[in-house]
Motif scaffolding. Structure first.
Motif, PDB file in Angstrom:
ATOM      1  N   PHE A  15     -17.285  39.532  24.412  1.00  0.00           N
ATOM      2  CA  PHE A  15     -17.266  39.654  25.871  1.00  0.00           C
ATOM      3  C   PHE A  15     -16.703  41.013  26.262  1.00  0.00           C
ATOM      4  CE2 PHE A  15     -13.487  37.279  24.485  1.00  0.00           C
ATOM      5  CZ  PHE A  15     -12.454  38.050  24.991  1.00  0.00           C
ATOM      6  N   PRO A  16     -17.024  41.469  27.470  1.00  0.00           N
ATOM      7  CA  PRO A  16     -16.553  42.786  27.911  1.00  0.00           C
ATOM      8  C   PRO A  16     -15.054  42.797  28.144  1.00  0.00           C
ATOM      9  CG  PRO A  16     -17.641  41.638  29.713  1.00  0.00           C
ATOM     10  CD  PRO A  16     -17.882  40.805  28.489  1.00  0.00           C
ATOM     11  N   ASP A  17     -14.450  43.976  27.997  1.00  0.00           N
ATOM     12  CA  ASP A  17     -13.015  44.130  28.209  1.00  0.00           C
ATOM     13  C   ASP A  17     -12.669  44.412  29.664  1.00  0.00           C
ATOM     14  OD1 ASP A  17     -12.687  43.711  25.557  1.00  0.00           O
ATOM     15  OD2 ASP A  17     -12.283  45.789  25.025  1.00  0.00           O
ATOM     16  N   SER A  18     -13.684  44.607  30.502  1.00  0.00           N
ATOM     17  CA  SER A  18     -13.426  44.869  31.915  1.00  0.00           C
ATOM     18  C   SER A  18     -14.579  44.346  32.759  1.00  0.00           C
ATOM     19  CB  SER A  18     -13.222  46.364  32.167  1.00  0.00           C
ATOM     20  OG  SER A  18     -14.417  47.072  31.932  1.00  0.00           O
ATOM     21  N   PHE A  19     -14.275  44.028  34.007  1.00  0.00           N
ATOM     22  CA  PHE A  19     -15.282  43.590  34.961  1.00  0.00           C
ATOM     23  C   PHE A  19     -14.735  43.862  36.356  1.00  0.00           C
ATOM     24  CE2 PHE A  19     -12.888  40.193  33.003  1.00  0.00           C
ATOM     25  CZ  PHE A  19     -12.301  39.515  34.057  1.00  0.00           C
ATOM     26  N   GLU A  20     -15.552  43.655  37.367  1.00  0.00           N
ATOM     27  CA  GLU A  20     -15.164  44.046  38.723  1.00  0.00           C
ATOM     28  C   GLU A  20     -15.430  42.931  39.729  1.00  0.00           C
ATOM     29  OE1 GLU A  20     -17.127  47.650  39.800  1.00  0.00           O
ATOM     30  OE2 GLU A  20     -16.378  48.792  38.072  1.00  0.00           O
ATOM     31  N   SER A  21     -14.667  42.975  40.813  1.00  0.00           N
ATOM     32  CA  SER A  21     -14.948  42.164  41.990  1.00  0.00           C
ATOM     33  C   SER A  21     -15.281  43.136  43.118  1.00  0.00           C
ATOM     34  CB  SER A  21     -13.741  41.297  42.350  1.00  0.00           C
ATOM     35  OG  SER A  21     -12.626  42.118  42.689  1.00  0.00           O
ATOM     36  N   GLU A  22     -15.332  42.650  44.327  1.00  0.00           N
ATOM     37  CA  GLU A  22     -15.699  43.523  45.449  1.00  0.00           C
ATOM     38  C   GLU A  22     -14.743  44.700  45.606  1.00  0.00           C
ATOM     39  OE1 GLU A  22     -16.283  43.325  50.330  1.00  0.00           O
ATOM     40  OE2 GLU A  22     -15.946  41.480  49.173  1.00  0.00           O
ATOM     41  N   ARG A  23     -13.443  44.444  45.478  1.00  0.00           N
ATOM     42  CA  ARG A  23     -12.455  45.504  45.726  1.00  0.00           C
ATOM     43  C   ARG A  23     -11.641  45.892  44.502  1.00  0.00           C
ATOM     44  NH1 ARG A  23      -8.912  43.002  50.404  1.00  0.00           N
ATOM     45  NH2 ARG A  23      -9.139  41.160  49.043  1.00  0.00           N
TER      46      ARG A  23
ATOM     47  N   GLY B  19      -5.290  39.119  50.221  1.00  0.00           N
ATOM     48  CA  GLY B  19      -6.293  38.347  49.495  1.00  0.00           C
ATOM     49  C   GLY B  19      -6.691  38.900  48.144  1.00  0.00           C
ATOM     50  N   TYR B  20      -5.941  39.862  47.638  1.00  0.00           N
ATOM     51  CA  TYR B  20      -6.328  40.490  46.374  1.00  0.00           C
ATOM     52  C   TYR B  20      -6.216  39.529  45.191  1.00  0.00           C
ATOM     53  CZ  TYR B  20      -6.457  45.097  48.596  1.00  0.00           C
ATOM     54  OH  TYR B  20      -6.778  46.166  49.394  1.00  0.00           O
ATOM     55  N   MET B  21      -5.125  38.756  45.127  1.00  0.00           N
ATOM     56  CA  MET B  21      -4.967  37.894  43.963  1.00  0.00           C
ATOM     57  C   MET B  21      -5.944  36.730  43.996  1.00  0.00           C
ATOM     58  SD  MET B  21      -3.783  37.779  41.064  1.00  0.00           S
ATOM     59  CE  MET B  21      -2.646  39.159  41.148  1.00  0.00           C
ATOM     60  N   THR B  22      -6.253  36.212  45.156  1.00  0.00           N
ATOM     61  CA  THR B  22      -7.281  35.174  45.236  1.00  0.00           C
ATOM     62  C   THR B  22      -8.619  35.721  44.753  1.00  0.00           C
ATOM     63  OG1 THR B  22      -6.163  34.131  47.122  1.00  0.00           O
ATOM     64  CG2 THR B  22      -8.480  33.576  46.781  1.00  0.00           C
TER      65      THR B  22
END
Length: 369
Positions: free
Chosen positions: A191-199, A299-302
């Protein structure tokens, strides 16, 4: 990522690679140009017995080399080297899996693939384990280092054709009198070591994160000390560095998956989360998290928890993901509830308060597949 066979036309590239990187755990830690040229001339990098491959990342950059030798035997060996600037990016285990795929795809059906390293080369040992290899031998005072004029213990790791094809790992039964039993464990998915969300950018920890994490901990101590046992002592940079070294090692071996959370636009360290208390046989995970005080209420941690939960189910095949928190930690409970987790129960007098003086209740939130 892929491996590409080295050719004689790339002799200068090979010499440059070997002489401009450091190899502290190899017999010759600083090979000179003359030695590399002589080895090439004698077929040490390419012959019927030996093949050398470049390890190239997704951008086509040469990040390492691997030499496979004893190719005429049923049990080939290999020597993997990752460039100084490319270490710590997970290239080693991926390269080993590609090497195993190549070897076991050769005519003649090779029986096994093996490699050796110094006992104190922890990074290489974890690379072996992460690629599905099993420790099969520990040889005392068997590895001579000319530079230090000293002997070290050596270890041998191997993978069998059967384990590779079945996607399993079969540990060695070390005691001769122990009854044979099926000890195979499931292969952990890549699996990848990094991924992203909107922010946010959510990625594996790096040693270079130490200052960012330490500063975030120092400025967030009043909030963290209410709930986190590790936040009780006054934080010092060397403590954060030591914690990161363990986190990086655990990530490599998949024993624990800490993730650092960074803001996409500003590059600031937002907080830390991860997948803990891992049981790969199910698989199930527990999400933990803490947030730097300056980023609270946005809302960053959610957002991070939702993204990590999705990652666990979609990339790791999770069947159950939990969040556990103190019954009185309303901010942490709110994150779990906003992320759609269900409160399954409250364990009474399940844990001690961070200062060790009061019994506390633990809420268990979960999602299942």
């Amino acid at each position: 990522m892929h491996i590409q066979e080295w050719t004689m036309e790339e002799q200068e590239q090979l010499i440059h690679f070997m002489t401009t990187n450091t190899w502290p755990f190899h017999g010759n830690s600083d090979p000179g140009r003359h030695l590399i040229e002589k080895t090439i001339e004698e077929g040490g990098y390419g012959s019927d017995e030996v093949k050398t491959f470049w390890v190239e990342n997704e951008n086509g950059e040469k990040v390492g080399i691997v030499k496979i030798y004893d190719l005429q035997d049923e049990i080939p060996l290999f020597d993997l080297r990752i460039a100084d600037m490319s270490r710590g990016n997970g290239y080693g285990p991926k390269a080993l899996r590609l090497v195993a795929e190549y070897v076991f795809g050769l005519p003649g059906k090779k029986i096994r693939l093996e490699g050796h390293t110094r006992q104190d080369n922890l990074a290489m040992r974890k690379t072996f384990e992460r690629a599905g290899f099993v420790k099969e031998a520990h040889l005392r005072k068997a590895w001579f280092s000319p530079k230090e004029y000293s002997y070290y213990d050596a270890v041998t790791y191997g993978i069998t054709r059967e384990d590779f094809v079945a996607g399993t790992t079969t540990p060695v039964i070390w005691e001769d009198g122990e009854k044979s039993r099926d000890t195979r464990s499931p292969r952990i998915p890549d699996f990848p070591d990094s991924f992203e969300s909107e922010r946010l950018i959510i990625r594996a920890p790096k040693l270079s994160d130490a200052t960012n994490a330490w500063n975030a901990i120092r400025t967030s101590l009043p909030a963290l000390r209410k709930w986190m046992p590790w936040a009780q002592p006054e934080p010092e940079l060397h403590m954060t560095e030591e914690s990161l070294r363990k986190a990086v090692a655990n990530f490599i071996t998949r024993q624990d998956l800490r993730f650092h959370v960074y803001h996409k636009e500003t590059g600031k360290f937002v907080g830390s989360s991860g997948l803990h208390r891992i049981d790969w046989s199910i698989p199930k995970f527990e999400i933990g998290y803490w947030l730097a005080t300056e980023f609270e209420g946005q809302g960053y941690m959610t957002e991070a928890v939702k993204t990590i939960e999705k990652f666990a189910f979609e990339k790791l095949g999770a069947r159950r993901v939990e969040i556990r928190c103190d019954e009185e930690n309303m901010k942490s409970r709110s994150v779990a509830e906003r992320a759609g987790f269900t409160l399954e129960g409250i364990l009474k007098q399940d844990s001690l308060s961070p200062d060790g003086n009061v019994l506390r209740n633990t809420c268990i939130y979960a999602k299942i597949d």
